[in-house]
Motif scaffolding. Structure first.
Motif, PDB file in Angstrom:
ATOM      1  N   ARG A  77       0.798  -1.211  -0.191  1.00 14.74           N
ATOM      2  CA  ARG A  77      -0.026  -0.037  -0.101  1.00 14.74           C
ATOM      3  C   ARG A  77       0.907   1.225  -0.002  1.00 14.74           C
ATOM      4  N   TRP A  78       1.916   1.170   0.884  1.00 14.84           N
ATOM      5  CA  TRP A  78       2.629   2.511   0.949  1.00 14.84           C
ATOM      6  C   TRP A  78       3.382   2.715  -0.506  1.00 14.84           C
ATOM      7  N   GLN A  79       4.071   1.655  -1.177  1.00  9.76           N
ATOM      8  CA  GLN A  79       4.676   1.862  -2.484  1.00  9.76           C
ATOM      9  C   GLN A  79       3.910   2.257  -3.664  1.00  9.76           C
ATOM     10  N   CYS A  80       2.217   1.511  -3.479  1.00  8.68           N
ATOM     11  CA  CYS A  80       1.400   2.069  -4.316  1.00  8.68           C
ATOM     12  C   CYS A  80       1.163   3.723  -4.133  1.00  8.68           C
ATOM     13  N   ARG A  81       1.043   4.105  -3.019  1.00  6.32           N
ATOM     14  CA  ARG A  81       0.537   5.616  -2.823  1.00  6.32           C
ATOM     15  C   ARG A  81       2.059   6.384  -3.293  1.00  6.32           C
ATOM     16  N   ARG A  82       3.238   5.745  -2.799  1.00  2.00           N
ATOM     17  CA  ARG A  82       4.230   6.495  -3.242  1.00  2.00           C
ATOM     18  C   ARG A  82       4.478   6.760  -4.798  1.00  2.00           C
ATOM     19  N   LYS A  83       3.858   5.840  -5.528  1.00  2.12           N
ATOM     20  CA  LYS A  83       4.169   5.802  -7.026  1.00  2.12           C
ATOM     21  C   LYS A  83       3.101   6.241  -7.850  1.00  2.12           C
ATOM     22  N   GLN A  84       1.967   6.585  -7.185  1.00 10.46           N
ATOM     23  CA  GLN A  84       0.624   6.816  -7.746  1.00 10.46           C
ATOM     24  C   GLN A  84       0.761   8.035  -8.803  1.00 10.46           C
ATOM     25  N   ASP A  85       1.635   9.040  -8.472  1.00 11.10           N
ATOM     26  CA  ASP A  85       1.734  10.554  -9.341  1.00 11.10           C
ATOM     27  C   ASP A  85       2.517  10.299 -10.242  1.00 11.10           C
ATOM     28  N   ASP A  86       3.586   9.127 -10.416  1.00 12.53           N
ATOM     29  CA  ASP A  86       4.668   8.873 -11.169  1.00 12.53           C
ATOM     30  C   ASP A  86       4.225   8.697 -12.630  1.00 12.53           C
ATOM     31  N   PRO A  87       4.436   9.476 -13.795  1.00 14.95           N
ATOM     32  CA  PRO A  87       3.868   9.369 -14.987  1.00 14.95           C
ATOM     33  C   PRO A  87       4.389   8.298 -15.605  1.00 14.95           C
ATOM     34  N   ALA A  88       5.629   7.644 -15.095  1.00 19.74           N
ATOM     35  CA  ALA A  88       6.103   6.480 -15.951  1.00 19.74           C
ATOM     36  C   ALA A  88       5.262   5.312 -15.370  1.00 19.74           C
ATOM     37  N   MET A  89       4.304   5.369 -14.340  1.00 16.15           N
ATOM     38  CA  MET A  89       3.486   4.058 -13.760  1.00 16.15           C
ATOM     39  C   MET A  89       2.217   4.383 -14.100  1.00 16.15           C
ATOM     40  N   GLN A  90       1.841   5.067 -14.848  1.00 18.79           N
ATOM     41  CA  GLN A  90       0.347   5.450 -15.292  1.00 18.79           C
ATOM     42  C   GLN A  90       0.070   4.837 -16.759  1.00 18.79           C
ATOM     43  N   PRO A  91      -1.273   4.387 -16.739  1.00 16.18           N
ATOM     44  CA  PRO A  91      -1.628   3.941 -18.171  1.00 16.18           C
ATOM     45  C   PRO A  91      -1.917   4.909 -19.175  1.00 16.18           C
ATOM     46  N   VAL A  92      -1.751   4.843 -20.358  1.00 11.20           N
ATOM     47  CA  VAL A  92      -1.697   5.655 -21.366  1.00 11.20           C
ATOM     48  C   VAL A  92      -3.022   5.477 -22.111  1.00 11.20           C
ATOM     49  N   VAL A  93      -3.688   6.728 -22.933  1.00 15.96           N
ATOM     50  CA  VAL A  93      -4.725   6.320 -24.170  1.00 15.96           C
ATOM     51  C   VAL A  93      -3.874   5.912 -25.200  1.00 15.96           C
ATOM     52  N   LEU A  94      -4.218   4.812 -25.860  1.00  9.18           N
ATOM     53  CA  LEU A  94      -3.685   4.265 -26.948  1.00  9.18           C
ATOM     54  C   LEU A  94      -4.177   5.065 -28.375  1.00  9.18           C
ATOM     55  N   ARG A  95      -5.610   4.852 -28.224  1.00  8.76           N
ATOM     56  CA  ARG A  95      -6.404   5.646 -29.349  1.00  8.76           C
ATOM     57  C   ARG A  95      -7.665   5.577 -28.923  1.00  8.76           C
ATOM     58  N   ALA A  96      -8.335   6.645 -29.450  1.00  5.81           N
ATOM     59  CA  ALA A  96      -9.884   6.750 -29.246  1.00  5.81           C
ATOM     60  C   ALA A  96     -10.887   5.963 -30.298  1.00  5.81           C
ATOM     61  N   MET A  97     -11.777   5.341 -29.784  1.00  3.02           N
ATOM     62  CA  MET A  97     -12.809   4.585 -30.643  1.00  3.02           C
ATOM     63  C   MET A  97     -13.517   5.428 -31.408  1.00  3.02           C
ATOM     64  N   LEU A  98     -13.981   4.922 -32.705  1.00  5.51           N
ATOM     65  CA  LEU A  98     -14.744   5.720 -33.741  1.00  5.51           C
ATOM     66  C   LEU A  98     -16.055   5.883 -32.807  1.00  5.51           C
ATOM     67  N   ALA A  99     -16.982   6.773 -32.924  1.00  7.12           N
ATOM     68  CA  ALA A  99     -18.128   6.772 -32.600  1.00  7.12           C
ATOM     69  C   ALA A  99     -19.201   6.041 -32.713  1.00  7.12           C
ATOM     70  N   SER A 100     -19.186   5.584 -34.064  1.00  8.62           N
ATOM     71  CA  SER A 100     -19.975   4.214 -34.489  1.00  8.62           C
ATOM     72  C   SER A 100     -19.644   2.881 -33.815  1.00  8.62           C
ATOM     73  N   THR A 101     -18.401   2.749 -33.325  1.00  3.83           N
ATOM     74  CA  THR A 101     -18.307   1.605 -32.568  1.00  3.83           C
ATOM     75  C   THR A 101     -18.321   1.600 -31.013  1.00  3.83           C
ATOM     76  N   SER A 102     -18.776   2.810 -30.475  1.00  2.00           N
ATOM     77  CA  SER A 102     -18.678   2.775 -29.089  1.00  2.00           C
ATOM     78  C   SER A 102     -19.893   2.059 -28.538  1.00  2.00           C
ATOM     79  N   GLY A 103     -20.721   1.854 -29.125  1.00  2.00           N
ATOM     80  CA  GLY A 103     -22.120   0.922 -28.672  1.00  2.00           C
ATOM     81  C   GLY A 103     -21.885  -0.708 -28.948  1.00  2.00           C
ATOM     82  N   HIS A 104     -20.872  -0.918 -29.099  1.00  2.00           N
ATOM     83  CA  HIS A 104     -20.544  -2.322 -29.461  1.00  2.00           C
ATOM     84  C   HIS A 104     -19.859  -3.339 -28.464  1.00  2.00           C
ATOM     85  N   PHE A 105     -20.038  -2.941 -27.326  1.00  2.00           N
ATOM     86  CA  PHE A 105     -19.209  -3.869 -26.255  1.00  2.00           C
ATOM     87  C   PHE A 105     -20.256  -4.941 -25.749  1.00  2.00           C
TER      88      PHE A 105
END
Length: 105
Positions: A77-105
């Motif tokens: 828990r301490w390690q996770c809190r210490r690293k929560q604001d580190d940009p190297a540890m964050q997920p990134v947006v790879l791409r946005a989905m097209l509006a026509s495919t957003s309802g097909h999950f």
């Protein structure tokens, strides 16, 4: 549907409720899994084995194992809190989905 919220890094111009694909670095995912699953298990087993090596009663060995699990959980828990604001540890947006495919999950 139930929605989850995840904080991610993004260079794209997006609006609220846009559907996106996010990515997490493979090495980060592996290290995180080891930290979250293996460290508490090692804490539990290590403390129980240490208590057992002192020939303590079974109840005390169990309590020692639980204490080791708790200490390891606090470290995770301490390690996770210490690293929560580190940009190297964050997920990134790879791409946005097209509006026509957003309802097909």
């Amino acid at each position: 549907r139930q929605r989850g919220f995840v904080r991610v890094l993004c260079d794209l111009q997006l609006a609220l409720d846009d559907v996106v694909v996010i990515g997490i670095r493979e090495d980060l995912l592996l290290r995180s899994a080891l930290l979250v699953y293996l460290l508490p298990l090692l804490g539990l087993l290590g403390a129980a084995l240490l208590a057992s090596s002192f020939d303590l009663a079974e109840g005390l060995v169990i309590l020692s194992g639980l204490a080791g699990l708790f200490v390891a959980w606090c470290l995770v828990r301490w390690q996770c809190r210490r690293k929560q604001d580190d940009p190297a540890m964050q997920p990134v947006v790879l791409r946005a989905m097209l509006a026509s495919t957003s309802g097909h999950f």
